[in-house]
Design an enzyme around this catalytic site. Sequence first.
Site, mmCIF file in Angstrom:
data_model
loop_
_atom_site.group_PDB
_atom_site.id
_atom_site.type_symbol
_atom_site.label_atom_id
_atom_site.label_comp_id
_atom_site.label_asym_id
_atom_site.label_seq_id
_atom_site.Cartn_x
_atom_site.Cartn_y
_atom_site.Cartn_z
ATOM 1 N N ASN A 167 0.724 -0.920 -0.073
ATOM 2 C CA ASN A 167 0.065 -0.144 0.059
ATOM 3 C C ASN A 167 0.715 1.320 -0.177
ATOM 4 O OD1 ASN A 167 -1.873 1.894 0.414
ATOM 5 N ND2 ASN A 167 -2.750 1.145 2.446
ATOM 6 N N ARG A 174 -2.382 -1.871 -3.502
ATOM 7 C CA ARG A 174 -3.856 -1.405 -3.005
ATOM 8 C C ARG A 174 -3.656 0.011 -3.945
ATOM 9 N NH1 ARG A 174 -5.210 2.797 1.197
ATOM 10 N NH2 ARG A 174 -7.521 3.113 0.757
ATOM 11 N N HIS A 214 -13.397 2.307 0.133
ATOM 12 C CA HIS A 214 -13.203 1.388 1.290
ATOM 13 C C HIS A 214 -13.699 0.114 0.599
ATOM 14 C CE1 HIS A 214 -13.614 4.738 4.469
ATOM 15 N NE2 HIS A 214 -12.326 4.331 4.360
ATOM 16 N N ARG A 238 -12.827 15.206 8.117
ATOM 17 C CA ARG A 238 -13.809 15.493 7.041
ATOM 18 C C ARG A 238 -15.231 16.013 7.303
ATOM 19 N NH1 ARG A 238 -12.018 10.103 3.978
ATOM 20 N NH2 ARG A 238 -9.749 10.830 3.316
ATOM 21 N N GLU A 281 -8.286 -5.553 5.334
ATOM 22 C CA GLU A 281 -8.093 -5.175 3.902
ATOM 23 C C GLU A 281 -6.877 -5.995 3.113
ATOM 24 O OE1 GLU A 281 -9.246 -0.851 3.568
ATOM 25 O OE2 GLU A 281 -9.156 -1.134 5.580
#
Length: 403
Positions: A12, A97, A186, A247, A389
């Site tokens: 990643n 990823r 996601h 956010r 993940e």
Amino acid sequence: MSHTVRNVLVVNAGSSSLKFMLFDMSQERMLAKGQVERIGIGDALFTFSTEGFSEKQTPCEAPNHAAAIRLACDALTAPAKGGCLKSFADIDAVGHRIVHGGEKYSKPVRLDEHALKEIEKLSPLAPLHNPGALQGIRGCEQVLPGVPHVAVFDTAFHQTMPEESYLYALPRELHDKLGVRKYGFHGTSHRFVTERAAEILGKPSDQVNLVTCHLGNGSSITAVKGGKCFDTSMGMTPLAGVVMGTRSGDVDPAIAFYLMKNGYSADDVDALFNKQGGVKALCGSSDMRDVCSACEAGNRDAQVALARLVHSYAMYVGGYVALLGRTDAIILTGGIGENSWETRQAFLKALSGLGITLDEAANRATRGVEATISGKDSAIPVIVVPTNEELMIARETFTILNP
Ligand code: AMP
């Protein structure tokens, strides 16, 4: 050329960091993990652990992503560091990823020059993420040539959304010419918990209806119908949807025009909504551990922030339960979903209108493990399912190479 795949390295990469995890897919076992920080910035740091060995933030030389992945591979093959592998040749495949696969990628893809160009073309949709991931792929290809490299996209799981979910009510040409639509993110996590939830519920995964809630620093909630994404809370970018750490989540878009007419630049508004919004804007910290302890201490701003957060979660869950018709379970995952009992308690209370009840003792006792936290009389079971993940990326990489 056939290639027996056993050891899968999951990478990643961002513009200045590279995280990695090595899996033995014959047993789906994680053998080692680590990361390189501050790539190309100077004062780079290396963290690595295997069973019986660990080093944290050791200074290292990482002028570029190739140097970073070489550090990773050197550690994986070093007898003094646990010696997971004998040589680089024991790495059978690399799964990368990638945040944005646009409308092009609804599945993982084995990387070649064509696929790399396509991912590069998608960079305007994810300017903060895709370029760094591409640097990671190029670096890995230099250090591990001849090994199959596979891209696994964060957006892919959401490509099954119907038009009524993904189209914005804007002129069609914005979609056709500029790719303006909902993509969702996601996806790897939502897919992982969907498959695991189906196992827990004892149903084939193509028959489960779920609302999966990935609640972390970034958060998204997905309606899963028949095992596929039907709708999701994030949008064309990860800014949309529920309130997050920094956010804002959904706001009236006209606020942006208003601020810009009052002297803010587009970049100012971007930073405001993405980095200075969310629970951080409401109470000063983006970390739910701080927020929950401040709530406990009676801090009013923190209490409002928590209430606003779970209000936004509940709005999506309620909407998705209505759209799904039948909901087999609500799944909670991510750093907050797996660990923050206080946030889960407030969240489930906000869902009481759906007939959802809380098992207070089970909820308090659950941290980072699978557990049902709703009461026996709950109209819909609520289950904590830790996400993984990296394992999902390793599985997808394995599956595409061993069809
Ligand atoms: P993630 O982005 O999935 O790593 O999640 C990060 C979020 O999870 C942060 O807001 C953390 O405060 C929260 N988190 C992680 N561990 C805990 C914990 N033990 N208790 C409460 N919140 C936690």
